[in-house]
Scaffold this motif. Sequence first.
Motif, PDB file in Angstrom:
ATOM      1  N   GLY A 175      34.493 -16.224   8.775  1.00 15.39           N
ATOM      2  CA  GLY A 175      35.458 -16.827   9.295  1.00 15.39           C
ATOM      3  C   GLY A 175      35.465 -18.398   9.410  1.00 15.39           C
ATOM      4  N   THR A 176      34.309 -19.047   8.920  1.00 16.21           N
ATOM      5  CA  THR A 176      34.521 -20.571   9.120  1.00 16.21           C
ATOM      6  C   THR A 176      34.830 -21.104   7.617  1.00 16.21           C
ATOM      7  OG1 THR A 176      32.141 -20.582   8.286  1.00 16.21           O
ATOM      8  CG2 THR A 176      32.645 -20.758  10.445  1.00 16.21           C
ATOM      9  N   LEU A 177      35.242 -22.276   7.469  1.00 13.37           N
ATOM     10  CA  LEU A 177      35.796 -23.116   6.435  1.00 13.37           C
ATOM     11  C   LEU A 177      34.868 -23.985   5.714  1.00 13.37           C
ATOM     12  CD1 LEU A 177      38.566 -23.177   4.841  1.00 13.37           C
ATOM     13  CD2 LEU A 177      39.093 -25.011   6.430  1.00 13.37           C
ATOM     14  N   VAL A 178      34.854 -23.687   4.568  1.00 15.12           N
ATOM     15  CA  VAL A 178      34.138 -24.877   3.427  1.00 15.12           C
ATOM     16  C   VAL A 178      35.007 -26.056   3.191  1.00 15.12           C
ATOM     17  CG1 VAL A 178      33.257 -24.982   1.502  1.00 15.12           C
ATOM     18  CG2 VAL A 178      32.917 -23.056   2.513  1.00 15.12           C
ATOM     19  N   THR A 179      34.424 -27.237   3.763  1.00 11.19           N
ATOM     20  CA  THR A 179      35.382 -28.294   3.736  1.00 11.19           C
ATOM     21  C   THR A 179      35.046 -29.203   2.574  1.00 11.19           C
ATOM     22  OG1 THR A 179      33.723 -29.623   5.207  1.00 11.19           O
ATOM     23  CG2 THR A 179      35.688 -28.474   6.206  1.00 11.19           C
ATOM     24  N   TYR A 180      33.708 -29.052   1.715  1.00 12.40           N
ATOM     25  CA  TYR A 180      33.154 -30.003   1.064  1.00 12.40           C
ATOM     26  C   TYR A 180      32.076 -29.438   0.256  1.00 12.40           C
ATOM     27  CZ  TYR A 180      31.713 -34.364  -1.219  1.00 12.40           C
ATOM     28  OH  TYR A 180      31.656 -35.313  -2.251  1.00 12.40           O
ATOM     29  N   GLY A 181      31.816 -29.622  -1.006  1.00 13.18           N
ATOM     30  CA  GLY A 181      30.686 -28.903  -1.866  1.00 13.18           C
ATOM     31  C   GLY A 181      30.651 -27.465  -2.255  1.00 13.18           C
ATOM     32  N   SER A 182      29.903 -27.214  -2.668  1.00 19.25           N
ATOM     33  CA  SER A 182      29.622 -25.661  -3.262  1.00 19.25           C
ATOM     34  C   SER A 182      28.243 -24.983  -2.824  1.00 19.25           C
ATOM     35  CB  SER A 182      30.118 -25.495  -4.515  1.00 19.25           C
ATOM     36  OG  SER A 182      29.013 -26.223  -5.363  1.00 19.25           O
ATOM     37  N   GLY A 183      28.275 -23.815  -2.728  1.00 17.55           N
ATOM     38  CA  GLY A 183      26.883 -23.263  -2.419  1.00 17.55           C
ATOM     39  C   GLY A 183      26.822 -21.503  -2.833  1.00 17.55           C
ATOM     40  N   MET A 184      25.786 -21.018  -2.889  1.00 20.44           N
ATOM     41  CA  MET A 184      25.931 -19.439  -2.964  1.00 20.44           C
ATOM     42  C   MET A 184      24.782 -18.992  -1.820  1.00 20.44           C
ATOM     43  SD  MET A 184      25.199 -19.251  -7.021  1.00 20.44           S
ATOM     44  CE  MET A 184      25.069 -17.529  -6.948  1.00 20.44           C
ATOM     45  N   GLY A 185      25.257 -17.559  -1.362  1.00 20.80           N
ATOM     46  CA  GLY A 185      24.611 -17.041  -0.621  1.00 20.80           C
ATOM     47  C   GLY A 185      24.349 -15.650  -0.490  1.00 20.80           C
ATOM     48  N   VAL A 186      23.397 -14.956   0.158  1.00 20.08           N
ATOM     49  CA  VAL A 186      23.382 -13.549   0.195  1.00 20.08           C
ATOM     50  C   VAL A 186      23.753 -13.030   1.441  1.00 20.08           C
ATOM     51  CG1 VAL A 186      21.033 -13.786   0.903  1.00 20.08           C
ATOM     52  CG2 VAL A 186      21.764 -11.729  -0.293  1.00 20.08           C
ATOM     53  N   VAL A 187      24.640 -11.950   1.267  1.00 16.87           N
ATOM     54  CA  VAL A 187      25.270 -11.443   2.528  1.00 16.87           C
ATOM     55  C   VAL A 187      24.165 -10.671   3.424  1.00 16.87           C
ATOM     56  CG1 VAL A 187      26.942  -9.807   3.440  1.00 16.87           C
ATOM     57  CG2 VAL A 187      27.405 -11.132   1.414  1.00 16.87           C
ATOM     58  N   SER A 188      24.533 -11.265   4.854  1.00 15.69           N
ATOM     59  CA  SER A 188      23.195 -10.731   5.651  1.00 15.69           C
ATOM     60  C   SER A 188      23.996  -9.593   6.506  1.00 15.69           C
ATOM     61  CB  SER A 188      22.575 -11.780   6.182  1.00 15.69           C
ATOM     62  OG  SER A 188      23.215 -12.616   6.947  1.00 15.69           O
ATOM     63  N   GLY A 189      25.007  -9.956   6.734  1.00 17.38           N
ATOM     64  CA  GLY A 189      25.999  -9.188   7.983  1.00 17.38           C
ATOM     65  C   GLY A 189      27.327  -9.023   7.507  1.00 17.38           C
ATOM     66  N   THR A 190      27.943  -7.686   7.876  1.00 17.16           N
ATOM     67  CA  THR A 190      29.595  -7.587   7.572  1.00 17.16           C
ATOM     68  C   THR A 190      30.087  -7.006   8.727  1.00 17.16           C
ATOM     69  OG1 THR A 190      29.107  -5.586   6.722  1.00 17.16           O
ATOM     70  CG2 THR A 190      29.319  -7.371   5.124  1.00 17.16           C
ATOM     71  N   GLY A 191      31.244  -7.110   8.987  1.00 14.62           N
ATOM     72  CA  GLY A 191      31.989  -6.476   9.772  1.00 14.62           C
ATOM     73  C   GLY A 191      31.573  -6.720  11.168  1.00 14.62           C
ATOM     74  N   ASP A 192      31.404  -5.792  12.055  1.00  8.06           N
ATOM     75  CA  ASP A 192      30.986  -5.779  13.456  1.00  8.06           C
ATOM     76  C   ASP A 192      29.539  -6.551  13.503  1.00  8.06           C
ATOM     77  OD1 ASP A 192      33.151  -4.826  14.238  1.00  8.06           O
ATOM     78  OD2 ASP A 192      32.171  -2.670  14.551  1.00  8.06           O
ATOM     79  N   ASP A 193      28.854  -6.605  12.426  1.00 10.54           N
ATOM     80  CA  ASP A 193      27.475  -7.228  12.691  1.00 10.54           C
ATOM     81  C   ASP A 193      27.533  -8.712  12.280  1.00 10.54           C
ATOM     82  OD1 ASP A 193      26.136  -4.876  13.070  1.00 10.54           O
ATOM     83  OD2 ASP A 193      25.948  -4.231  10.989  1.00 10.54           O
ATOM     84  N   THR A 194      28.628  -9.386  12.074  1.00  8.09           N
ATOM     85  CA  THR A 194      28.515 -10.825  11.881  1.00  8.09           C
ATOM     86  C   THR A 194      28.745 -11.233  13.228  1.00  8.09           C
ATOM     87  OG1 THR A 194      31.053 -10.713  11.920  1.00  8.09           O
ATOM     88  CG2 THR A 194      29.976 -10.514   9.739  1.00  8.09           C
ATOM     89  N   GLU A 195      28.442 -12.479  13.088  1.00  7.78           N
ATOM     90  CA  GLU A 195      28.538 -13.364  14.539  1.00  7.78           C
ATOM     91  C   GLU A 195      29.940 -13.446  15.282  1.00  7.78           C
ATOM     92  OE1 GLU A 195      26.215 -14.826  16.326  1.00  7.78           O
ATOM     93  OE2 GLU A 195      24.827 -14.170  14.888  1.00  7.78           O
ATOM     94  N   THR A 196      30.973 -13.286  14.222  1.00  4.12           N
ATOM     95  CA  THR A 196      32.545 -13.082  14.899  1.00  4.12           C
ATOM     96  C   THR A 196      32.652 -11.575  15.199  1.00  4.12           C
ATOM     97  OG1 THR A 196      33.219 -14.682  12.976  1.00  4.12           O
ATOM     98  CG2 THR A 196      34.713 -12.979  13.963  1.00  4.12           C
ATOM     99  N   GLY A 197      32.012 -10.654  14.575  1.00  4.14           N
ATOM    100  CA  GLY A 197      31.980  -9.136  15.010  1.00  4.14           C
ATOM    101  C   GLY A 197      31.328  -9.127  16.509  1.00  4.14           C
ATOM    102  N   LYS A 198      30.179  -9.869  16.662  1.00  6.13           N
ATOM    103  CA  LYS A 198      29.600  -9.814  17.759  1.00  6.13           C
ATOM    104  C   LYS A 198      30.360 -10.375  19.107  1.00  6.13           C
ATOM    105  CE  LYS A 198      24.989 -10.496  15.860  1.00  6.13           C
ATOM    106  NZ  LYS A 198      23.984 -11.426  15.515  1.00  6.13           N
ATOM    107  N   ILE A 199      31.259 -11.232  18.664  1.00  9.03           N
ATOM    108  CA  ILE A 199      32.027 -11.919  19.515  1.00  9.03           C
ATOM    109  C   ILE A 199      33.221 -10.919  19.965  1.00  9.03           C
ATOM    110  CG2 ILE A 199      33.984 -13.667  20.021  1.00  9.03           C
ATOM    111  CD1 ILE A 199      32.398 -15.640  18.485  1.00  9.03           C
ATOM    112  N   ALA A 200      33.885 -10.254  19.140  1.00  6.45           N
ATOM    113  CA  ALA A 200      34.603  -9.105  19.208  1.00  6.45           C
ATOM    114  C   ALA A 200      33.921  -7.948  20.264  1.00  6.45           C
ATOM    115  CB  ALA A 200      35.176  -8.643  17.902  1.00  6.45           C
TER     116      ALA A 200
END
Length: 910
Positions: free
Chosen positions: A201-226
């Motif tokens: 849910g956060t926004l990339v404003t500059y640059g680039s990168g790569m990441g490996v998914v560690s949490g999806t859906g309800d297990d994300t920080e946004t999901g925890k807030i839900a």
Amino acid sequence: MKDLPKDLWHHLAEEDVFETLKSDHHEGLSDQEVQERLRLFGENSITAQKPISPIKRFLLQFHNPLIYILLVATAVTFFLEEYIDSAVIFAVVLINAIIGYMQEAKAEDAINSLKKMMSASATVIRGGKKISVPATQLVPGDIVLLASGDKVPADMRLFKNRDLQIDESALTGESVAVQKERASLDKDTVLGDRVNMAFAGTLVTYGSGMGVVSGTGDDTETGKIADMISQAVSLDTPLTQKIHAFSKILLYVILTLAVITFIVGLFHGQHWVETFMAAVALAVAAIPEGLPAVVTITLAIGVRRMAIRNAIVRKLPAVETLGSTTIICSDKTGTLTENQMTVQKVFAGDQEFDLDGSGYQPDGEIKTTDGETLKDLEEGLRLCLLAGTISNDSELKQDGGLWQVQGDPTEGALIASAVKAGLQQSEQMDKYPRMDIIPFESDRQYMATLHEFDDQNNVIFLKGSLERTLIRCKDALDAQGNSLALDRDKITATAERFAAMGLRVLCIAMQKVPKDEQTFDRFQSQEAAEQLTFIGLQAMIDPPRKEAISAVATCQKAGIAVKMITGDHALTARAIAQQIGITNPDPDADEHRVLTGRELAEMSDHELLKEVEKVAVFARVAPEQKLKLVTALQAKKHVVAMTGDGVNDAPALKKADIGVAMGIAGTEVSKEAADMVLTDDNFATIEGAVEEGRNVFDNLVKFITWILPTNLGQGMVIMLAVLLGATLPVLPVQALWLNMTTAVLLGLMLAFEPKEPGIMKRMPREPDSPILNAEMLGRIVSVSTLLLIGAFGLFQWALAQGESEEVARTLAVTLFVVVQSVFLFNCRSLTVSLFQTPAFSNPWIWAGIGAMLLAQLAFIYTPVMNLLFQSAPLELTHWIMMLAYGALVLVLVEIEKGIWRARKAKAMKK
């Protein structure tokens, strides 16, 4: 695989992350593995909250002891074939329910709106190939590519990073984009400092990168807030709690009086049906049928008034709750501040300057430290501002009258500061065309651009951190742009002083290079050399709203504590708090002490309860800690208002007694979780809403003080008649006429009563205090007694004069109307003398009395009303007697108010 480590991805070494997730840097996951993990973890979406059905929401409108009384009265009167009585009572209940349902019909869509935080698609590597997939199909272990402008589709651990900056303000409250890194972090690193993670849910404003998914859906920080939103229990408001308590007491009193009436009637040898009807008459008379409707309408009037003042109320009782508020917990970014970085200090040409104005609005002046406006732009300052605006990849754009930055907020602030000196970015770009660029990188900590400069030279402008820039400087510029010996100690001390003010400091330098040098090759090969010329510092901050400063001061004068709860850094939070005037209430502690999220995490619940009232500023706070702070304050018996605009604020907004979201900058999640939305994002609007809330409660107390003597008086008249074995002076249907017409035509007019002077200078009501104090209770009893004496006395006098029962009862009923009309003037202020209250400041009072007079004349003199209500015409002498008695009541009440004022004045002198 299902039991993945919770909240430790930032702490694990990079190779351990991939080992745990059974994924590969280059190949990613196979299609078969993706399908298996989708089955195991589910789609990357947040579980929607099951909405309350419309029928259940409507039925909940009847969940109130006072409504229960009215429903019982409806059933009893219907059983006794008093169909008119039954219909009128039920109509009141139904109207009240419909109004409440319509106001609260909007479903709680907070969790559903969180789905919008997820991006629609994501670029991933699967089976060694780069493909685009729907974001809902991401699984733990997926390799995701991020680029500027992307919305992060899931929580992930970063393993590649090229100048990656992510705006996390909606999640953490951080006022500027976060520069991401790869290194592992300490286990107890708070959410806002987990720079090796990217969050859904956060926004990339500059640059680039790569990441490996560690949490999806309800297990994300946004999901925890839900999940926190769904578990946060919405508490009853102070008003609903008091109305419930008041209704229960009223229920017991009415039932007790009805039972006593029934027993006494039987004792006198009356037939049980006649006695039972007398008990019903007493109950119907004593129930204030108009109270629920008038409370609802009064709150609705408050809603309308608040809407005019840019506060949209989603739930009716929230209107009054603000008036009860003892603590306002405010988010910093975008609520107390502009949410726009602004350069406030410049050090150039060995001089210091102040810049006024706020946000990206390119209006303002440059002043000396003595406060004098700078008229002529000297060369040293010009070069410092010029470098900031052309060594820059962002732009300022005007959209609908608002200036917004396209790009990095820090660079937007530099552009705005240059415009204040008359340096337009586009013009300066044309004048000094860019030839090459070294982009910002976290390990380098600077950005440099090469420009055409004059006939002999090109120029390199560089902006970056003080530590990495100043060490490369050999000299400096004076005010006129001439070479000056470099005073490192002075520059460092100035930068540290700016930082201590909560300002973010950028160091700006330059180097002239030969005209034939078209690239950075030689510059980069000499990075270790002292080759640059220091030209200045620009220091910026997300500044406080000017109106917020006065609003906070007003709230504090009104006895309302203001606390800042932010995800931003402690130094920045302290600086903003000092500028706004938020200080700790604890006289034995540092008035500017800041409690951080890490300190909160180490506290027990008992320790938190001891500290929560003493500290006014909480920084680097995680979403669950905001919720914990609100809960702790409520445990200390405070009525808490919570303001915010981000996803991270939503659980606390829902948990608070009243949640206040920002309408412009606020996320949909925060708006749906809140009770009230500010359409202008202005903290100062809360001040007006608090004032309006206090006035709503004042007017409700005035109405209750006014209406109860009618009900109590009627009950006392009927009970006295039963005790004496006399004819009932008031019939049930006549009691209903009295209760409904006077409540709507007279009492409701008090809802339009304007605010009394000094309403924002008094302390908040104690949360545990009853609706009515001893003074009001005494007045209710005294006026009820006067009604008893007048109505029963006139009734018996009329019978003694040979008048019919219909005339005598009409006389008793009309006396109630007359006394309630004059008592309405007494209740316009419960403390100030009627003779000091402007007679026409509330014209609705006069309109209501006029309408009541017409209705009562119809009750007395029209045949159809005589038939329905068993009334009869009155003579002129009857009116003279009633008006004289009404005038007597008015004078006696004013005398009683004067006695109370004298007592209070005497007590204050002591």
